[in-house]
Design an enzyme around this catalytic site. Structure first.
Site, PDB file in Angstrom:
ATOM      1  N   GLU A  78      31.959  16.493  -2.577  1.00  0.00           N
ATOM      2  CA  GLU A  78      32.802  17.679  -2.479  1.00  0.00           C
ATOM      3  C   GLU A  78      32.039  18.770  -1.727  1.00  0.00           C
ATOM      4  O   GLU A  78      30.844  18.980  -1.955  1.00  0.00           O
ATOM      5  CB  GLU A  78      33.139  18.149  -3.886  1.00  0.00           C
ATOM      6  N   LEU A  80      31.091  22.473  -1.214  1.00  0.00           N
ATOM      7  CA  LEU A  80      31.071  23.757  -1.912  1.00  0.00           C
ATOM      8  C   LEU A  80      30.264  24.734  -1.061  1.00  0.00           C
ATOM      9  O   LEU A  80      29.104  24.474  -0.742  1.00  0.00           O
ATOM     10  CB  LEU A  80      30.426  23.624  -3.298  1.00  0.00           C
ATOM     11  N   ASP A 180      15.173  17.408 -12.296  1.00  0.00           N
ATOM     12  CA  ASP A 180      14.479  17.926 -11.106  1.00  0.00           C
ATOM     13  C   ASP A 180      14.922  19.372 -10.883  1.00  0.00           C
ATOM     14  O   ASP A 180      15.361  19.754  -9.801  1.00  0.00           O
ATOM     15  CB  ASP A 180      14.808  17.055  -9.892  1.00  0.00           C
TER      16      ASP A 180
END
Length: 276
Positions: A78, A80, A180
């Site tokens: 997606e 963004l 992470d």
């Protein structure tokens, strides 16, 4: 996602491992990562981690499809539009929500990667055993192959043997971790809402995520205040923070060399002093 015709491909910023692009066609836009075919499993692990974080209530760039073609692997996410600053208190609350999701063991359902480095996630019922055998010792073994230095490696092995003493009395829940979590793997959309990406997920001590947020400059105070209102940290965190961040500093030493090995050795020495 459905059928999609790519009309325009634009290089995009996206880290130092993969080549990243914005794909546009019609009124739709996606974010793509591309690398050689050997990185196909890395993309599979990333998609798995993003899906796990999303299921826990985090905002992430949804993984849409992945595969290979022409000798290259790809992952489509997606799109963004993100910025570097936003609602850090909201980020703290979102992370606390993720950490509230619990597993039945330490580890994960598959191995994955911390950057380019394979990250083993073999199941364990003991947190100290998991951290020794799935985090510290694999980095020490890589260090031997990379010739990081006899002094560091010998002290590191002494630390591995001392881990049960260092973690005695600390019995964390197996929380879902990003794995992470530094500033480069967090962003904010236009309304300031936080987004997590590039995970290396596993079930572990939530303090490992919090520790890494402090490793490369730290997050703003609002983040820590909001998190601790929901999930206060246990006593002894300051020592464990060094232990958990040692994993990432050793990984940087193995990947990049430079002064990271000396930094890791200083960390090991502090931990060995705590274990006496």
């Amino acid at each position: 996602m459905g059928a999609f015709r790519i009309e325009r491909t634009t290089p995009a910023a996206g880290g130092c491992i993969h080549r990243c692009f914005t794909l546009e066609g019609g009124s739709r836009r996606y974010f793509a990562k591309v690398n050689d075919r050997a990185q196909l499993d890395n993309f599979a692990a990333e998609a798995d981690g993003l899906a796990a974080l999303a299921a826990a209530g985090a905002r992430v760039p949804a993984p849409l499809c992945r595969g290979e073609g022409g000798g290259e692997a790809f992952l489509v996410l997606e799109y963004l539009r993100m910025r570097g600053e936003g609602d850090h208190a909201g980020l703290g609350r979102m992370l606390a929500l993720v950490h509230s999701v619990r597993g039945e063991f330490f580890g994960w359902r598959r191995d994955n990667y911390i950057g380019k480095t394979p990250q083993t996630n073999r199941r364990s019922n003991s947190w100290s055993d998991f951290w020794r055998d799935a985090r510290l010792r694999p980095q020490l073994e890589l260090g031997r192959k990379n010739r990081l230095g006899r002094s560091l490696l010998e002290k590191g092995e002494r630390l591995a043997e001392a881990l049960p003493r260092l973690l005695a009395g600390h019995a964390p829940a197996a929380s879902l971790l990003h794995g992470d979590l530094w500033g480069g793997n967090v962003g904010f959309v236009a309304d300031g809402a936080p987004v997590l990406f590039d995970p290396a997920v596993y079930w572990g001590d939530r303090e490992a995520d919090l520790a890494m947020t402090e490793l490369f400059g730290g997050f703003p105070p609002d983040f820590y205040s909001a998190y601790s209102e929901i999930a206060p940290l246990d006593s002894g965190y300051a020592m464990r923070k060094t232990l958990y961040n040692l994993y990432h500093v050793l990984n940087h030493a193995n990947l990049f060399g430079g002064g990271y090995a000396a930094q890791a050795e200083r960390m090991v020495e502090r931990l060995l002093a705590e274990a006496r």
